[in-house]
Design an enzyme around this catalytic site. Structure first.
Site: not given
Ligand code: NAP
Length: 269
Positions: A45-46, A123, A148, A185
């Site tokens: 998805d990333g 998001e 806050r 939080a």
């Molecule tokens: P990453 O930190 O390398 O991966 C974040 C994880 O979120 C990966 O496993 C990715 O899937 C998954 N993901 C991305 N979009 C998703 C969706 N719409 N539904 C379910 N899972 C999803 O960052 P990245 O791959 O560049 O993705 C950025 C996204 O990470 C942000 O948009 C945010 O949604 C998410 N994120 C989540 C957290 C958290 O949950 N605490 C924190 C920061 C960011 P794949 O393994 O298939 O790529």
């Protein structure tokens, strides 16, 4: 048909991309990274998020397809073993697509006359890591609460399974035209009060945030993170633009959710 491929840095994705590229050329498709009609992302998805941002300037003429090289993704339908079927679907393509809402973010600065504008597929978040974020939240133009806490997240329906879900937000079916505001939080006691639950706004509503006593914070738009200061106001609404996916096969949304979040556990019991 002009096709672009965006892939991540894993060995598996490089291997799948090589195979895909060869099959596309064999079948007389034109590989065009600049002005494609179809963008195929190979990864997770990333990777699809990166592909979306790379081609966000031509959203009205481009459709996306996700080939996943890891586990089942939310934006990725195809696997290496059915690339042959994908090629056949592309050959009989009739322009069909399914489209989903995007988030429009506008940032107004104290020292700039014009706002900066972004589109997000998953998001946008604002966060402080070195102290409490204090921020007035408005729905439409009406003051709603003074927040806050660590931060706030505004997500799209397809983004609801990403960051939003990790901080207690609801999973929204992507056919819904809605945005979700989720807290990180929040401080809640006799003095400070927030709603303390995720909130979902209607399609014709928007959210405004005005940072108070907060000169700098971290802003994220999907996977892109920046340090911001001198921000007067942020506005979040459903974008006029939408993301289109070429729809040759369809995995039911709740099957994806089940597979991604419950599958292994369910199979064990
Ligand atoms: P990453 O930190 O390398 O991966 C974040 C994880 O979120 C990966 O496993 C990715 O899937 C998954 N993901 C991305 N979009 C998703 C969706 N719409 N539904 C379910 N899972 C999803 O960052 P990245 O791959 O560049 O993705 C950025 C996204 O990470 C942000 O948009 C945010 O949604 C998410 N994120 C989540 C957290 C958290 O949950 N605490 C924190 C920061 C960011 P794949 O393994 O298939 O790529």
């Amino acid at each position: 048909m002009r096709i672009a491929i965006v892939y991540n840095s894993t060995e598996e994705s490089a291997k799948v991309t090589k195979k895909l590229r060869a099959m596309l050329l064999e079948n007389n498709f034109i590989l065009d990274q600049k002005n494609p009609a179809i963008v195929i992302s190979v990864g997770g998805d990333g990777t699809l998020l990166s592909a979306f941002h790379r081609y966000a300037h031509i959203l009205d003429s481009v459709r996306f397809i996700g080939v996943h090289t890891g586990h089942l993704g939310f934006y990725t339908d195809w696997r290496e073993y059915n690339i042959g079927e994908l090629i056949e679907s592309l050959k009989s393509d009739n322009g069909e697509y399914i489209d989903y809402p995007l988030l429009d973010v506008e940032i107004y600065y104290d020292n700039k006359s014009k706002p900066t504008h972004f589109l997000a597929l998953n998001e946008s978040t604002i966060k402080r890591v070195d102290g409490t974020l204090v921020c007035d939240v408005y729905i439409r133009d009406e003051h709603f609460e003074r927040f806050r806490g660590d931060g706030l997240c505004v997500s799209t329906p397809t983004g609801s399974t990403g960051y939003n879900k990790s901080i207690g937000g609801a999973v929204l079916h992507p056919r819904l035209e809605a945005l979700q505001l989720t807290e990180m939080a929040s401080l809640n006691n006799r003095v400070f009060r927030t709603l303390s639950s995720p909130l979902i706004i209607a399609p014709d509503e928007w959210i405004k945030m005005r940072p108070i006593e907060t000169d700098d914070f971290v802003l994220s738009i999907d996977q892109v993170v920046t340090n911001e200061n001198k921000v007067k106001e942020l506005r979040f609404k459903i974008a006029d633009e939408r993301i289109r996916f070429a729809r040759y096969q369809h995995t039911h949304f709740w099957n994806r959710v089940e597979d991604a979040f419950l599958g292994a556990k369910k199979r064990e019991s």
